[in-house]
Scaffold this active site. Structure first.
Site, PDB file in Angstrom:
ATOM      1  N   MET A  23       0.819  -1.288  -0.030  1.00  0.00           N
ATOM      2  CA  MET A  23       0.010   0.142   0.058  1.00  0.00           C
ATOM      3  C   MET A  23       0.906   1.373   0.077  1.00  0.00           C
ATOM      4  O   MET A  23       1.936   1.305   0.321  1.00  0.00           O
ATOM      5  CB  MET A  23      -0.879  -0.078   1.153  1.00  0.00           C
ATOM      6  CG  MET A  23      -1.979  -0.959   1.179  1.00  0.00           C
ATOM      7  SD  MET A  23      -3.252  -0.777   2.670  1.00  0.00           S
ATOM      8  CE  MET A  23      -3.864   0.528   2.377  1.00  0.00           C
ATOM      9  N   GLU A 100      -7.116  -3.289  -7.912  1.00  0.00           N
ATOM     10  CA  GLU A 100      -7.274  -4.167  -6.741  1.00  0.00           C
ATOM     11  C   GLU A 100      -7.901  -5.624  -7.157  1.00  0.00           C
ATOM     12  O   GLU A 100      -8.890  -5.843  -6.414  1.00  0.00           O
ATOM     13  CB  GLU A 100      -8.129  -3.599  -5.770  1.00  0.00           C
ATOM     14  CG  GLU A 100      -8.038  -1.875  -5.545  1.00  0.00           C
ATOM     15  CD  GLU A 100      -7.215  -1.645  -4.243  1.00  0.00           C
ATOM     16  OE1 GLU A 100      -6.477  -2.680  -3.801  1.00  0.00           O
ATOM     17  OE2 GLU A 100      -7.299  -0.697  -3.781  1.00  0.00           O
ATOM     18  N   CYS A 159      10.941   4.954   9.228  1.00  0.00           N
ATOM     19  CA  CYS A 159      12.014   5.228   9.268  1.00  0.00           C
ATOM     20  C   CYS A 159      12.825   5.853   7.729  1.00  0.00           C
ATOM     21  O   CYS A 159      13.631   6.341   7.552  1.00  0.00           O
ATOM     22  CB  CYS A 159      13.159   4.205   9.494  1.00  0.00           C
ATOM     23  SG  CYS A 159      13.117   2.978   8.078  1.00  0.00           S
TER      24      CYS A 159
HETATM   25 ZN   LIG Z   1      11.398   1.462   8.455  1.00  0.00          ZN
END
Ligand SMILES: [Zn+2]
Length: 203
Positions: A23, A100, A159
């Site tokens: 996604m 989808e 991150c």
């Molecule tokens: Zn990450």
């Protein structure tokens, strides 16, 4: 023997393009872009999407980036086939888009193959993995059949690494392996995560 351009043009087209990934990877934007290019070339383009739970409404006609493309909502492969075959009787259809495909019943795979065999360009999108990071139905079977496969990545929402997994979060916590696919109260959400930040509790 080398075919000249005339003989090549007499041959019918027909192939399958799969746009896959997790996604938030931009699959729907890529899908819309490709369909639009064919529309600019005056080809007859028609698009379908599954009628799904309202929790997935972010993935409907409007993609995350807000580009709009009218696409016909259908409940099943049978319904898609009925609507498309009626359109084909009316006029030639060159390109069919199906968004989808993991939310369709499994008959969609054979129908996609049949359309390509009949000379139609079929462009489909689908998640390659479910929230457990297991192969998603239909996408796993279209992958070897498609002439073109593009796997898009997202950016990890934790991150900033490349993300290819969909993290499901229920009540603020990583979803448990055994959590049901559909929650009645629907308090779940999704994030793109890299392999380091993706979490799943195996029950
Ligand atoms: Zn990450």
């Amino acid at each position: 023997m080398i075919q000249n351009r005339d003989t090549i043009e007499q041959k019918q087209l027909g192939w399958v393009e799969l746009i896959t990934g997790c996604m938030f990877a931009g699959k729907t934007e890529e899908f819309i872009k490709r369909l639009r290019r064919h529309a600019f070339a005056k080809r007859n383009v028609i698009a379908f999407k599954p009628v799904i739970d309202t929790r997935y409404a972010v993935n409907e006609v409007a993609s995350h980036a807000g580009t709009l493309l009218s696409s016909i909502p259908v409940n099943s492969t049978v319904e898609l086939k009925e609507k498309l075959e009626a359109k084909i009787l009316e006029k030639k259809v060159d390109v069919v888009g199906i968004d989808e495909i993991q939310f369709f019943d499994e008959a969609i795979v054979d129908y996609i193959e049949e359309l390509a065999d009949r000379g139609i360009i079929v462009i489909v999108t689908g998640l390659d993995k479910d929230f457990r990071s297991q192969p998603f139905k239909n996408v796993d079977r279209i992958l070897p059949l498609a002439e073109m496969v593009d796997k898009l990545t997202a950016i990890c929402q934790k991150c900033g690494n490349f993300a290819n997994r969909t993290q499901r979060i229920i009540d603020g916590k990583p979803a448990d392996w055994n959590s049901p696919l559909i929650l009645v109260d629907g308090n779940d959400s999704y994030e793109a995560r890299c392999r380091n930040c993706y979490q799943i509790e195996k029950g």
